[in-house]
Design a protein around this motif. Structure first.
Motif, PDB file in Angstrom:
ATOM      1  N   PHE A  56      45.316  52.274  40.774  1.00 24.67           N
ATOM      2  CA  PHE A  56      45.134  51.483  41.924  1.00 24.67           C
ATOM      3  C   PHE A  56      45.955  50.480  41.971  1.00 24.67           C
ATOM      4  O   PHE A  56      45.816  49.127  41.720  1.00 24.67           O
ATOM      5  CB  PHE A  56      43.680  51.041  42.194  1.00 24.67           C
ATOM      6  N   PRO A  57      47.235  50.736  42.512  1.00 26.50           N
ATOM      7  CA  PRO A  57      48.481  49.433  42.479  1.00 26.50           C
ATOM      8  C   PRO A  57      47.920  48.482  43.324  1.00 26.50           C
ATOM      9  O   PRO A  57      47.161  48.678  44.424  1.00 26.50           O
ATOM     10  CB  PRO A  57      49.510  50.358  43.093  1.00 26.50           C
ATOM     11  N   GLY A  58      48.394  47.429  43.043  1.00 30.46           N
ATOM     12  CA  GLY A  58      47.910  46.055  43.688  1.00 30.46           C
ATOM     13  C   GLY A  58      46.649  45.503  43.247  1.00 30.46           C
ATOM     14  O   GLY A  58      46.102  44.470  43.708  1.00 30.46           O
ATOM     15  N   THR A  59      45.978  46.221  42.226  1.00 29.60           N
ATOM     16  CA  THR A  59      44.657  45.674  41.847  1.00 29.60           C
ATOM     17  C   THR A  59      44.991  44.188  41.168  1.00 29.60           C
ATOM     18  O   THR A  59      45.589  44.004  40.123  1.00 29.60           O
ATOM     19  CB  THR A  59      44.203  46.564  40.595  1.00 29.60           C
ATOM     20  N   PRO A  60      44.003  43.190  41.572  1.00 33.40           N
ATOM     21  CA  PRO A  60      44.205  41.848  40.955  1.00 33.40           C
ATOM     22  C   PRO A  60      43.667  41.864  39.591  1.00 33.40           C
ATOM     23  O   PRO A  60      42.963  42.877  39.162  1.00 33.40           O
ATOM     24  CB  PRO A  60      43.130  40.928  41.915  1.00 33.40           C
ATOM     25  N   ALA A  95      38.663  45.096  46.697  1.00 31.36           N
ATOM     26  CA  ALA A  95      39.630  45.899  45.834  1.00 31.36           C
ATOM     27  C   ALA A  95      39.338  47.168  46.013  1.00 31.36           C
ATOM     28  O   ALA A  95      38.281  47.667  45.980  1.00 31.36           O
ATOM     29  CB  ALA A  95      39.514  45.431  44.305  1.00 31.36           C
ATOM     30  N   ALA A  96      40.537  48.258  46.023  1.00 32.10           N
ATOM     31  CA  ALA A  96      40.250  49.402  46.235  1.00 32.10           C
ATOM     32  C   ALA A  96      39.520  50.143  45.056  1.00 32.10           C
ATOM     33  O   ALA A  96      38.896  51.186  45.278  1.00 32.10           O
ATOM     34  CB  ALA A  96      41.580  50.063  46.384  1.00 32.10           C
ATOM     35  N   GLY A 135      40.853  48.685  31.696  1.00 32.03           N
ATOM     36  CA  GLY A 135      41.198  47.716  32.803  1.00 32.03           C
ATOM     37  C   GLY A 135      42.766  47.953  32.816  1.00 32.03           C
ATOM     38  O   GLY A 135      43.115  47.694  34.290  1.00 32.03           O
ATOM     39  N   ASP A 136      43.693  48.292  32.222  1.00 28.17           N
ATOM     40  CA  ASP A 136      44.933  48.735  32.201  1.00 28.17           C
ATOM     41  C   ASP A 136      44.994  49.982  33.080  1.00 28.17           C
ATOM     42  O   ASP A 136      45.890  50.156  34.224  1.00 28.17           O
ATOM     43  CB  ASP A 136      45.567  49.004  30.971  1.00 28.17           C
ATOM     44  N   TRP A 137      44.237  50.946  32.947  1.00 28.66           N
ATOM     45  CA  TRP A 137      44.199  52.039  33.630  1.00 28.66           C
ATOM     46  C   TRP A 137      43.878  51.880  35.086  1.00 28.66           C
ATOM     47  O   TRP A 137      44.218  52.514  35.971  1.00 28.66           O
ATOM     48  CB  TRP A 137      43.209  53.137  33.062  1.00 28.66           C
TER      49      TRP A 137
END
Length: 580
Positions: free
Chosen positions: A29-33, A88-89, A22-24
């Motif tokens: 992917f910056p901005g990941t909720p 999400a990207a 999850g951290d990766w």
């Protein structure tokens, strides 16, 4: 790490490796909720729990059922969660997931979240099976009547003769292997002068050995011409060995680019084959070859991710694989009036009340409340006495097949480790063997790692016995059934085998079984109880609290996954393509 993920790690519901994924995702992917990081961590934990995906609609109940302290806080509502994931990207939603492997997570229409790799396993396997199911072997041979078969067994042979993929399912004693030996004989006869290259395989060494035993026994009754009998192998390998899988590199000798050199490939005990392994296997089967899968869908699923057999049966019921599937429903091991057969059926259908009634009144079945541990150990040790009293290693190995203690758990007072040690200690005392002796005549061993160079595989059972010079060796049945000795120092990792978990016993049979459930737990399911009960040929003793047994039969183990849906999608795509 978000506060929610940190809390789940602290409570033990998630592992640090799950949260690391999850951290990766957040870093890559910056901005990941945070809801996406949570889904990634839970999807990783789901794979470790045997699922191929995370089912959002059932995620809360699943999470609460995992080992952990306290009750985890509520997860996001599935509909809203899906909305966040779609935007999400780091997530590709089906059908966009088919466009390219860009995002690490996949969301399917049934609200399942996948790690990309496991979605690809399902998609690849589904496509390969649908393609194989639609293929015919050129000129379709006429059905071959075979004496001694019931209608379903004859249908299984006709299905295999006319297609490239056949799925044969049925319970113990339904005649799966019996039918396959006659099927192979029919294929050999259809091939005429061209010799067939046939491979027999199973997921474990023990299951492969039992397949060999059955094939040898059936061949002896067929009285085939020598030229035909020689084409039907009497040895089998594990699926890993068949593919030439290297555990150090995870690479296989055979794959789609280098197919297996066989015309017919038979795989027994398919319920134990996980999703990644089945994907590799089917990819390595040549387009021209026949693939024949055998299994019991009521048994325990594979330890690793996926319920492949369950998904194949579901796809057959739904239509895409219907023409390839034959269900053998007539039991030949248990008679029509067999209490053991009735108990197995009641457990498989989740009818706990009927199962408990059979346990109370059924001949050959007893239900004992597990209050007297000492009495149980004494009785189990007495049942193993014929092993120690045998005349030689061969007789000891035969005696070991008469009885086995099986457990739901590995650890704890009612787990296989503690019970094996207690039974061994009782036998040692009764035989005047020193308590600290590690090697002694009659000790049963279970191999726990594959060592192909020694001809030993995970699940193989041996016995400690002196050789002609009186030196203690570990004896294992060879490919022809003849025991062969190994020095204790040469043994691969192993443990005692007076008590086994039901998982380890899968693929084995014994005349009598003592099944110890232990306390109520999430692992005690109808699939585990069914598998344990059906290891017995004649008698079963259930050491269980009736309320615990009732709860276990009602607990249905389900695996999250979408292989059946992927098969349906692949079938629809193939139909549209052929129409165009």
């Amino acid at each position: 790490m978000s506060d929610r993920l940190a809390s789940l790690v602290q409570s033990g519901h998630l592992r640090r490796v799950d949260v690391a994924l999850g951290d990766w995702v957040v870093r890559a992917f910056p901005g990941t909720p945070p809801e996406v990081a949570l889904a990634a961590a839970l999807a990783a934990r789901a794979v470790a729990d045997g699922h191929s995906a995370l089912a959002l609609d059932r995620a809360q109940a699943w999470l609460e059922g995992l080992d952990g302290e306290g009750k985890p806080e509520p997860l996001p509502a599935p509909a809203a969660w899906c909305g966040v994931l779609r935007a999400a990207a780091a997530v590709q939603a089906y059908p966009n997931a088919l466009a390219g492997a860009v995002a690490p997570l996949v969301l399917d229409p049934q609200r399942r979240v996948y790690l990309r790799r496991y979605f690809e396993y399902e998609r690849q396997l589904a496509g390969a099976l649908v393609q194989r199911a639609r293929a015919t072997p050129g000129a379709t041979p006429a059905p071959t009547a075979t004496d001694g078969l019931d209608a379903a067994q004859q249908q299984a042979i006709d299905t295999a003769l006319s297609g490239r993929f056949t799925l044969i399912t049925g319970g113990p004693g339904s005649g799966k292997t019996y039918s396959v030996v006659r099927l192979l004989a029919a294929l050999v006869a259809q091939a005429h002068a061209a010799p067939l290259r046939i491979a027999l395989s199973a997921p474990t060494g023990k299951a492969a050995a039992r397949l060999c035993e059955t094939v040898r026994a059936q061949l002896g009754r067929l009285h085939l011409p020598v030229s035909a009998a020689e084409q039907i192998p009497t040895t089998a390998s594990t699926v890993h060995r068949l593919l030439g899988l290297n555990p150090a590199t995870a690479r296989a000798r055979f794959d789609a680019a280098a197919p297996l050199p066989f015309d017919v490939i038979v795989v027994d005990e398919v319920s134990m084959v996980d999703l990644p392994l089945m994907t590799r296997l089917v990819a390595a089967v040549p387009d021209s070859a026949r693939l024949i899968l055998l299994g019991d869908p009521d048994q325990l699923s594979a330890v690793e991710a996926g319920d492949v057999l369950g998904a194949l049966v579901a796809a057959a019921h739904a239509g895409p694989l219907r023409a390839c599937h034959v269900a053998l429903t007539r039991g030949h091991r248990f008679g029509a009036d067999s209490a053991l057969g009735a108990l197995a059926r009641a457990i498989a259908t989740g009818n706990a009340d009927a199962a408990l009634a059979i346990c109370t009144h059924g001949p050959g079945i007893s239900l004992v409340e597990p209050a007297q541990r000492t009495a149980f150990i004494t009785a189990a040790a007495a049942a193993y006495t014929p092993v120690l009293d045998a005349a030689d290693a061969a007789q000891a190995l035969r005696a070991a097949r008469a009885f086995r203690v099986l457990t739901a758990l590995r650890r704890g007072p009612s787990g296989c480790v503690a019970l094996d040690r207690a039974i061994a200690a009782h036998l040692q005392r009764a035989s005047g063997i020193a308590a600290d002796a590690r090697w002694w005549r009659g000790r049963l061993l279970l191999v726990t790692a594959n060592r192909p160079e020694l001809g030993l595989f995970n699940g193989d059972t041996g016995v400690v016995w002196p050789d002609a010079d009186g030196i203690l060796k570990a004896w294992f049945a060879g490919a022809d059934g003849t025991p062969r000795p190994l020095a204790p120092a040469a043994l691969p990792p192993h443990e005692g085998a007076f008590a086994l978990t039901v998982h380890k016993a899968q693929g084995s049979e014994f005349d009598r079984v003592a099944l110890v459930t232990g306390p109520d737990s999430a692992v005690l399911t109808r699939q585990l109880l069914y598998t344990g009960v059906t290891r017995a040929r004649e008698r079963v003793q259930l050491y269980a609290d009736p309320a615990v047994l009732h709860a276990g039969i009602e607990r249905n183990a389900t695996r999250f996954g979408g292989l059946a849906d992927r098969i349906g999608e692949a079938a629809r795509t193939a139909t549209v393509t052929s129409a165009e």
